[in-house]
Structures are given as structure tokens and as C-alpha cells.
Design an enzyme around this catalytic site. Structure first.
Site, short mmCIF file in Angstrom:
data_model
loop_
_atom_site.label_atom_id
_atom_site.label_comp_id
_atom_site.label_asym_id
_atom_site.label_seq_id
_atom_site.Cartn_x
_atom_site.Cartn_y
_atom_site.Cartn_z
N GLU A 1 0.82 -1.23 0.00
CA GLU A 1 0.00 0.00 0.00
C GLU A 1 0.85 1.27 0.00
O GLU A 1 0.62 2.17 0.82
CB GLU A 1 -0.97 -0.01 1.19
CG GLU A 1 -2.00 -1.09 1.10
CD GLU A 1 -3.14 -0.98 2.12
OE1 GLU A 1 -3.04 -0.17 3.07
OE2 GLU A 1 -4.13 -1.71 1.96
N GLU B 1 -5.44 -8.44 -0.27
CA GLU B 1 -6.21 -8.12 0.96
C GLU B 1 -7.66 -7.89 0.54
O GLU B 1 -7.94 -6.96 -0.22
CB GLU B 1 -5.68 -6.85 1.65
CG GLU B 1 -4.35 -7.03 2.32
CD GLU B 1 -3.90 -5.79 3.12
OE1 GLU B 1 -4.77 -5.03 3.60
OE2 GLU B 1 -2.68 -5.60 3.25
O1 LIG Z 1 -8.87 2.59 3.39
N1 LIG Z 1 -8.15 2.78 4.40
O2 LIG Z 1 -8.27 3.81 5.09
C1 LIG Z 1 -7.20 1.80 4.75
C2 LIG Z 1 -6.35 2.02 5.82
C3 LIG Z 1 -5.42 1.06 6.17
C4 LIG Z 1 -5.34 -0.11 5.46
O3 LIG Z 1 -4.37 -1.00 5.85
C5 LIG Z 1 -4.30 -2.28 5.29
O4 LIG Z 1 -5.14 -3.11 6.03
C6 LIG Z 1 -4.42 -3.60 7.13
C7 LIG Z 1 -5.16 -4.74 7.75
O5 LIG Z 1 -5.23 -5.87 6.94
C8 LIG Z 1 -3.07 -3.91 6.52
O6 LIG Z 1 -2.01 -3.88 7.42
C9 LIG Z 1 -2.89 -2.82 5.52
O7 LIG Z 1 -2.22 -3.26 4.36
C10 LIG Z 1 -6.18 -0.33 4.39
C11 LIG Z 1 -7.12 0.64 4.04
#
Ligand SMILES: O=[N+]([O-])c1ccc(O[C@@H]2O[C@@H](CO)[C@H](O)[C@H]2O)cc1
Length: 500
Positions: free
Chosen positions: A171, A290
Site C-alpha cells: 500500500e 487483501e
Molecule cells: O482505506 N483505508 O483507510 C485503509 C487504511 C489502512 C489499510 O491498511 C491495510 O489493512 C491492514 C489490515 O489488513 C493492513 O495492514 C494494511 O495493508 C487499508 C485501508
């Protein structure tokens, strides 16, 4: 009238079994008191919980992504190899948790080996870069005679692990990511890192970071720019998506699978546009590494600015409802329908953190509602995905416009003719479906379903495990016509045969 039409010759592609992957991140209690708890009564000689490993097997997980997630973007892998007593804890800035480094690369990869699960590793492109990535790859896959491979051997592991799948960071488009980069910075770094990694081991598959969600302001432009740098280097582009019911909008939530399909088709279009421009025959596939239901915006609030915690704190331990299970089933339909492009999928995450499996430290492990559709699909979806033509009424949703009331995906095993048909009924009425199979013989032998109800999240082992699959409403076969019945707000997995 709703009809579903199938023909065994109309195949999309073989189902890549890696689509039934999951994800283990050093986050909250996924690792510590999740998969790993040395003092637990079921712990094996390596400290891993047997009860969790058995549930993981039952879940049918084929692949595990590790070690993050946001965690990987500030991870120093070298701190978590070698004698455990020499390893120092470090402060993980992503989740503001003290990471004790008791489980590291060797522990994880050996766990995967023992359990017969393929690993997928991520390298840190947040605080680190090419050097750390090629070192880790050599540590995992190198033959004796060079520095990092020899360190692995000195740490007790002679045979290379042969890790095939590698994520180039996580990400990196997200402002929350440690070492967040713009698309040009990341695209160049991913291309350079990927090239160097292939010099270490040409047989690996590489995943470039796509957008963290379709809602990111940079969505689309991110994919275009990143792939303009690394199209020739990588095999896959990642997708991440989490869905939740917001403000009681059940209809939009039940339509999550349609939103996921739109997202996939947009990323495929972005990747193919670069391929077309390059006059390339290569096709980039999707690593949907994910995906899940996650009450990110409605429940996570307050956990974004965490105090520093230690000893496996409880972070984002979402408790799921029956409706969430139906949506997970619908998301699987979307993934399977795109088997020509989706190569990898990871239900995020495996244990305790937005997970199908929950544990108590020193206590039991159990299945959440979302366990059931995943386990059923992972067991039944074998062979080739079919083109499924669904003719159904549409329903209006606030977020996704008009969506089909019924969605479906099907697989057929070319060896045995075994058919699996997965169907969601998004309406609050029972649906009668005619299953058409012109020019082919078909039979439905039975099925099982997850039903939504109007109860809230099922908290704790007893409430969660009182929920499970129920028998599908029986299919009827009359004069060559198969009629299926779908319970209101349900996801059903039918099994049978389909042959030309
Ligand atoms: O849309 N958002 O605000 C958002 C914020 C954080 C986020 O983190 C992702 O999700 C976390 C949990 O699986 C993982 O560690 C990361 O890759 C994924 C999406």
C-alpha cells in the site's frame, strides 16, 4: 424469472488455487496468541497452536502472505532471524506495538512447510529498499556459498525455501504508510527492486502495489504510472478492498461483490492500457492480496492514534454477523468469476485481526461466521471457472446503482465433471432459479447455504459457533429442467455434475 445458464465448454480459465490464500501480519494478536502461543495446551514443539493450524486446514487456506501489511513498511527482517535469545524487540510504527521478534522469517516459512501452505513474502519498500530486499530473497532462496544464504544455513536451515511469490512493498499509495511514496517514486523503486531480485532468483513472481482501495484519490493514475515503470518486471498488480455495512444500508452492503467486480475490471483495464501502449503480449494479473469485510470506518475509529502497546494487544478484532458471511460468499463469487485475471487472493487476515478464526490466549479457538463460505468454496472450487450467464432482476442500491439481485460463479473439474455452483440471493425474498444447460447434461446433488439474519455480530465462541452452513433448499429435476431455490439473503454452494 431468474435463470442461470451454464455450458462446460464455456470456460474462463483454470481457478488458480492461490485465490484461497489468507494473510498473517504482525498486527495485534494475529501472530502472538493467534498462530503462535508457546505456552498453549495445543502448542507444538515450535510454539505454534495446533488448534489454530487445524482450523486453518479446515478453512482450506492454500497460501499465506507475510509479514504485512502496514507492518512490513518499517520491518527489519534481519532482527528476527538467528538465535531467539539474541533478538531485540522493536517498536513497530505502523501499529505502535512492541514487536518481540520471536517469530520471524524462518519460523513462518517452516510453519508453512509443515502445514503444506505456500508462503507469499513482502519486502519493505517504506523505510528500506533494494539492498534489504535482495538480502532477504537470498536468505530465503539462495544456495550455499554466499553471505545471506550462509547465514540461513548457520541458523539451522540448509535447504533454500524456494519462496515464489513476492510483494514489492505494501500500500505505498496510502498516506498512512511508513515511507509513503508518490506513484513515480514507487514505480521506479519497484522496477529497480524487482529487477535486482530477479538477478538473485529469476524464477520468482513479483507483485507491484496497486491502490489501497478504489476510493483513493490517486486510483487509476497510480496503476497507470506504476505500471509504466514496471510492466515488464512484475507479474501481478495488487488490489486491496474492504467492505462494510454503513448507516444501515443493507442493500449496498449485499452488493459488495458487484463493487469488487467493478474494481477488478477497472484495474484490468488500467493494466491492459499500458500493455496496449507497449504493444506487449504480456498480461498483468491481479493479486487481490487483501480483501474482506472490515468495519474500518464504522468501528475502527479511535484506534488510529494508538498508544504504544506491547504483549499482543487486541487491535481490530472485528466480530462478524451472519450477513457478513453472506457478503464474504458474494465476494468469492466475484473473485472466481474473474479467474482469467485473478491469480492470487488473500482473505485478510487469518486469525483474530478481521479474521475467520478467533482465539483466546490460553483458551479456545473458534470459527467466525465468515469462516463457512470461504471453507466451502475453497473445498468445492476445483478445475476451471465457467462463464455463468445470470438473467435476474436488478435492485437499486444507494452506493452501487442498479445491481443484479442474484449473482453466481461456477467451476467444473475437467477430469471428473464435478460441478460447483455458488449463488447469492441479495433480496429478502426466496428466489426460484431455472438452471439452463443447453447441449450438456447436468445434475445438482445437493448444497449448503449461509443465511443472513437480522442478528448483530456473534460475539464469543458459543455465539459464533452456533452459526454454520445449513442444507440448501432442495433442487428439483423435472423433464430435464433443474430448478433451484435460494433462501432470502443467502449464499448457497451447490454441487453436482456438468458434462457435454
Ligand atoms: O482505506 N483505508 O483507510 C485503509 C487504511 C489502512 C489499510 O491498511 C491495510 O489493512 C491492514 C489490515 O489488513 C493492513 O495492514 C494494511 O495493508 C487499508 C485501508
Amino acid at each position: 424469472m431468474t435463470t442461470i445458464t451454464l455450458h462446460p465448454d464455456f470456460r474462463v480459465a483454470p481457478v488458480d488455487r492461490r485465490v484461497f490464500g489468507s494473510f498473517v501480519e504482525h498486527l495485534g494478536r494475529c501472530v502472538y496468541t493467534g498462530v503462535y502461543e508457546p505456552g498453549h495446551e495445543t502448542a507444538d514443539e515450535h510454539g505454534f497452536r495446533r488448534d489454530v493450524a487445524d482450523l486453518t486446514k479446515e478453512l482450506g487456506v492454500t497460501m499465506l502472505r507475510y509479514p504485512g501489511g502496514n507492518f512490513v513498511s518499517n520491518y527489519t527482517w534481519e532482527d528476527a532471524v538467528g538465535p531467539v535469545e539474541d533478538r531485540k524487540p522493536f517498536l513497530d510504527l505502523a501499529w505502535r506495538t512492541v514487536e518481540p521478534n520471536l517469530v520471524g522469517t524462518d519460523e513462518f516459512l517452516q510453519y508453512c512447510e509443515r502445514e503444506g501452505i505456500e508462503p507469499m513474502m513482502a519486502v519493505n519498500l517504506g523505510t528500506r529498499g533494494i539492498d534489504a530486499a535482495i538480502g532477504l530473497l537470498e536468505y530465503c532462496n539462495g544456495e550455499a556459498g554466499t553471505k545471506w544464504a550462509d547465514m540461513r544455513i548457520a541458523n539451522g536451515r540448509v535447504e533454500p525455501y524456494g519462496v515464489k511469490l513476492w510483494c514489492l512493498g505494501n500500500e505505498m499509495d496510502g498516506p498512512w504508510q511508513i515511507g509513503h511514496k508518490d506513484a513515480h517514486e514507487y514505480g521506479k523503486l519497484a522496477a529497480a527492486t524487482g529487477r535486482a531480485m530477479r538477478q538473485v532468483d529469476p524464477s520468482i513472481e513479483l507483485v507491484a502495489c496497486g491502490s489501497s482501495s478504489m476510493m483513493m484519490d490517486t486510483f487509476g493514475e497510480w496503476e497507470r504510472t506504476v505500471l509504466s515503470y514496471c510492466y515488464d518486471v512484475v507479474d501481478h498488480i495488487s488490489m486491496h478492498a474492504y467492505y462494510e455495512e454503513m448507516d444501515g444500508d443493507r442493500g449496498s452492503f449485499l452488493a459488495s461483490g458487484t463493487a469488487m467486480s467493478t474494481f477488478i475490471e477497472r484495474v484490468v483495464a488500467s493494466a491492459d492500457a499500458i500493455g496496449a501502449q507497449k504493444r506487449s503480449d504480456k498480461r498483468i494479473s491481479i493479486s487481490f492480496d487483501e480483501w474482506n469485510v472490515w468495519y474500518l470506518f464504522s468501528r475502527f475509529e479511535g484506534e488510529t492514534n494508538l498508544p504504544v502497546q506491547r504483549d499482543a494487544p487486541r487491535i481490530i478484532e472485528d466480530v462478524y454477523s451472519a450477513l457478513d458471511a453472506v457478503v464474504v460468499g458474494d465476494l468469492i463469487i466475484s473473485l472466481l468469476s474473474h479467474s482469467d485475471r485473478v491469480a492470487v487472493g488473500c482473505l485478510a487476515q487469518l486469525v483474530n485481526v478481521i479474521a475467520p478464526i478467533m482465539t483466546e490466549p490460553d483458551g479456545p479457538a473458534w470459527r467466525q461466521t465468515t469462516f463457512h463460505p470461504f471453507a466451502t468454496a475453497a473445498r468445492l472450487a476445483q478445475g476451471d471457472a465457467l462463464q455463468v450467464k445470470v438473467d435476474a432482476a436488478t435492485m437499486a442500491t444507494a452506493k452501487h446503482g442498479d445491481v443484479p439481485t442474484v449473482t453466481a460463479a461456477a467451476t467444473v473439474d475437467p477430469e471428473t465433471g464435478a460441478l460447483a455452483l455458488f449463488v447469492t440471493n441479495r433480496t429478502s425474498e426466496e428466489q426460484v432459479v431455472t438452471l439452463r444447460h443447453p447441449g450438456a447434461t447436468a445434475r445438482i446433488d445437493g448444497g449448503s447455504a449461509v443465511l443472513a439474519d437480522h442478528e448483530g455480530p456473534r460475539e464469543g465462541k458459543d455465539a459464533a459457533e452456533s452459526y454454520g452452513m445449513v442444507d440448501a433448499l432442495p433442487a428439483t429435476h423435472e423433464d430435464g429442467t433443474i430448478t433451484l431455490r435460494l433462501a432470502p439473503e443467502s449464499w448457497t454452494a451447490f454441487h453436482g455434475t456438468l458434462e457435454s
